[in-house]
Design an enzyme around this catalytic site. Structure first.
Site, short mmCIF file in Angstrom:
data_model
loop_
_atom_site.label_atom_id
_atom_site.label_comp_id
_atom_site.label_asym_id
_atom_site.label_seq_id
_atom_site.Cartn_x
_atom_site.Cartn_y
_atom_site.Cartn_z
N LYS A 22 0.83 -1.21 0.00
CA LYS A 22 0.00 0.00 0.00
C LYS A 22 0.86 1.26 0.00
O LYS A 22 0.64 2.18 -0.79
CB LYS A 22 -0.90 -0.03 1.25
CG LYS A 22 -1.52 1.29 1.62
CD LYS A 22 -2.47 1.15 2.79
CE LYS A 22 -1.91 1.49 4.14
NZ LYS A 22 -1.58 2.91 4.35
N ASN A 23 1.83 1.31 0.91
CA ASN A 23 2.58 2.56 1.08
C ASN A 23 3.57 2.85 -0.04
O ASN A 23 4.13 3.93 -0.09
CB ASN A 23 3.29 2.56 2.44
CG ASN A 23 2.29 2.71 3.58
OD1 ASN A 23 1.10 2.98 3.34
ND2 ASN A 23 2.74 2.52 4.80
N CYS A 115 -4.70 12.82 13.67
CA CYS A 115 -5.41 11.54 13.56
C CYS A 115 -5.24 10.78 14.86
O CYS A 115 -4.60 11.26 15.79
CB CYS A 115 -4.93 10.75 12.36
SG CYS A 115 -3.28 10.16 12.56
N ARG A 120 0.81 14.46 13.76
CA ARG A 120 1.26 14.28 12.38
C ARG A 120 1.33 15.59 11.58
O ARG A 120 0.61 15.77 10.59
CB ARG A 120 0.39 13.24 11.68
CG ARG A 120 0.43 11.92 12.41
CD ARG A 120 -0.28 10.82 11.70
NE ARG A 120 0.49 10.27 10.60
CZ ARG A 120 0.08 9.25 9.86
NH1 ARG A 120 -1.07 8.70 10.10
NH2 ARG A 120 0.81 8.80 8.88
N ASP A 305 4.24 0.46 12.47
CA ASP A 305 2.99 -0.11 11.94
C ASP A 305 2.79 -1.57 12.34
O ASP A 305 1.76 -2.17 12.01
CB ASP A 305 2.96 0.01 10.40
CG ASP A 305 2.69 1.44 9.96
OD1 ASP A 305 2.40 2.30 10.81
OD2 ASP A 305 2.77 1.71 8.73
N ARG A 397 -9.09 -0.04 4.97
CA ARG A 397 -8.18 0.90 4.32
C ARG A 397 -6.91 0.22 3.86
O ARG A 397 -6.29 0.63 2.89
CB ARG A 397 -7.76 1.99 5.33
CG ARG A 397 -8.70 3.13 5.52
CD ARG A 397 -8.05 4.19 6.36
NE ARG A 397 -6.65 4.33 5.99
CZ ARG A 397 -5.65 4.58 6.83
NH1 ARG A 397 -5.89 4.74 8.10
NH2 ARG A 397 -4.42 4.68 6.41
#
Ligand code: UD1
Length: 419
Positions: A22-23, A115, A120, A305, A397
């Site tokens: 994803k990233n 968030c 952030r 993560d 997500r």
């Protein structure tokens, strides 16, 4: 409203194929805005964040579609006026800023908010785009940046931010002259984005080390390309921890072990057995989970993560572990929920002391962010009884076919409509 319902306590067994990262994909989608032509990316996960970025690109004038893991983007003229609602849905949208500014000489984008895992800020993105020559105005929640052609500079990041490194690296591909980014983030996804940019015709070197050099090129140098994205190391790590917490034997395919080296050594310390091949890892969870301390750091340190998921594992360890979070200020949203399942966790500033318990019990819990959600799923797989997880919009997500993949290795997990 949907929720996940897990019947815990069953061993898992089988093989899972890891999806594309994803990233890395999200940044490649932003990078395509730098060029003109047809950009095809293979192994793209069909997840909400990718669809959000598709929406952003489409609004900007790109013809984009994702079908059977193949993402096709036809880029010609684009706008610098980004869609506020979509941008606010996903922080990674800020990555379109550098490419649009470099290509068009202007961009307007909504300021991303805080968030669940911390403040952030994007100060490092803005400061350093300004160093390349952008004039930045922040007012009424919007950022407007303008420039003549950007000019290459020596840049030193105060902190190796992943997003700032990528935004500057992408913008610098069209700058006049050479940009050197010192103290750059070293994540594997940045190397992948560098490789994608170079296939488009850019000249970028050094990603994966802390010094990245970008030799600017003219816009007509950047054109069509085809590329296969690297496997998602966070998805891979999540499934390995699923194997360890359920004391099961599972195999991952399409994984790059080197990208999760620190996790692998921590899993060994926690008493799992590992068989590591070139693109394949088999994990056999130990009967006893041993306490293991971790500290999250920028790559190649332990990935933040994977911190919530590893904490779930440690709740069942035979002893106490210390988990220290240094990347985000508030990444302990999962603690309260794990406690509802019987975990014994005490938070002191940015450290959590996890005292292992004999058993977790199923409960109704809420995912507060993507990886916190993953941590609750892992806890639910190991817990006695039924766990119901709400807030699953966070989980979809980032994990492709999560329910199908877990069911394929024997997990009793279902997506259920509520209310
Ligand atoms: C990326 C990942 C995210 C991961 C994170 C750290 C994507 C889409 N997301 O996020 O999953 O958790 O890397 O590995 O790739 N910071 C500042 N100022 C800035 C930028 C960042 O203070 O201008 C701080 C952040 O608040 C945070 C830390 O730096 O505390 C790390 O952020 P960063 O590396 O930028 O993460 P992201 O790129 O947002």
């Amino acid at each position: 409203m949907q929720k996940l319902v897990i019947e815990g306590g069953y061993p898992l067994s089988g093989t899972i194929r890891i999806s594309g990262a994803k990233n890395a994909v999200l940044k490649m989608m932003a990078a395509a805005l730098l060029g003109k032509g047809k950009f095809v990316i293979y192994d793209v996960p069909a997840i909400k964040d990718v669809y959000t970025m598709l929406g952003v690109l489409t609004t900007l004038g790109v013809e984009a579609k994702l079908q059977d893991s193949v993402l096709t983007m036809e880029v010609d003229q684009v706008s610098g006026d980004t869609p506020t609602e979509l941008v606010q849905e996903m922080r990674a949208s800020i990555q379109v800023m550098g490419p649009l500014l470099a290509r068009l000489g202007w961009v307007r984008i909504a300021k991303p908010g805080g968030c669940a895992i911390g403040d952030r800020p994007i100060d490092l993105h803005l400061q350093n785009l300004a160093r390349l020559g952008a004039v930045i105005d922040e007012s009424h929640g919007f950022i407007t940046a303008r420039c003549q052609r950007l000019t290459g500079q020596e840049i030193s990041l105060d902190y190796p931010s992943v997003g700032a490194t990528e935004n500057i690296m992408m913008a610098a591909t069209l700058a006049k002259g050479k940009t050197v980014i010192h103290n750059a983030a070293r994540e594997p996804e940045i190397v992948d984005v560098q490789n994608f940019l170079n296939q488009m015709g850019a000249h970028v070197y050094g990603a994966g080390t802390s010094v990245i050099v970008v030799e600017g090129v003219d816009q007509d140098h950047l054109g069509s390309t085809e590329y296969t994205v690297i496997p998602d190391r966070i998805e891979a790590g999540t499934y390995l921890i699923a194997g360890a917490i359920t004391q099961s034997k599972i195999t991952l395919e399409n994984v790059i072990p080197q990208h999760i080296q620190v996790l692998l050594s921590k899993l060994l310390e926690a008493n799992a057995k590992l068989t590591v091949g070139l693109n394949r890892i088999t994990l056999e969870g130990g009967k006893t989970i041993l306490p293991t301390n971790i500290i999250t750091l920028p790559y190649p340190g332990f990935a933040t993560d994977l911190q919530p998921q590893f904490m779930s594992l440690m709740t069942l360890a035979d002893g106490s572990s210390v988990i220290k979070e240094t990347v985000y200020s508030h990444r302990f949203g999962h603690v309260e929920e794990l406690r509802r399942m019987g975990a014994n966790i005490q938070v002191d500033s940015n450290s959590a002391i996890v005292r292992g318990v004999k058993q977790l019990t199923g409960a109704r819990v809420k995912a507060t962010d993507l990886r916190a959600g993953a941590a609750l799923i892992l806890a639910g797989l190991a817990a006695k009884g039924t766990t119901e997880i709400t807030g699953i919009e966070h989980i979809v997500r980032g994990y492709e076919k999560l329910v199908d993949k877990l069911r394929s290795i024997g997990a009793k997990i279902e997506l259920v409509s509520e209310g």
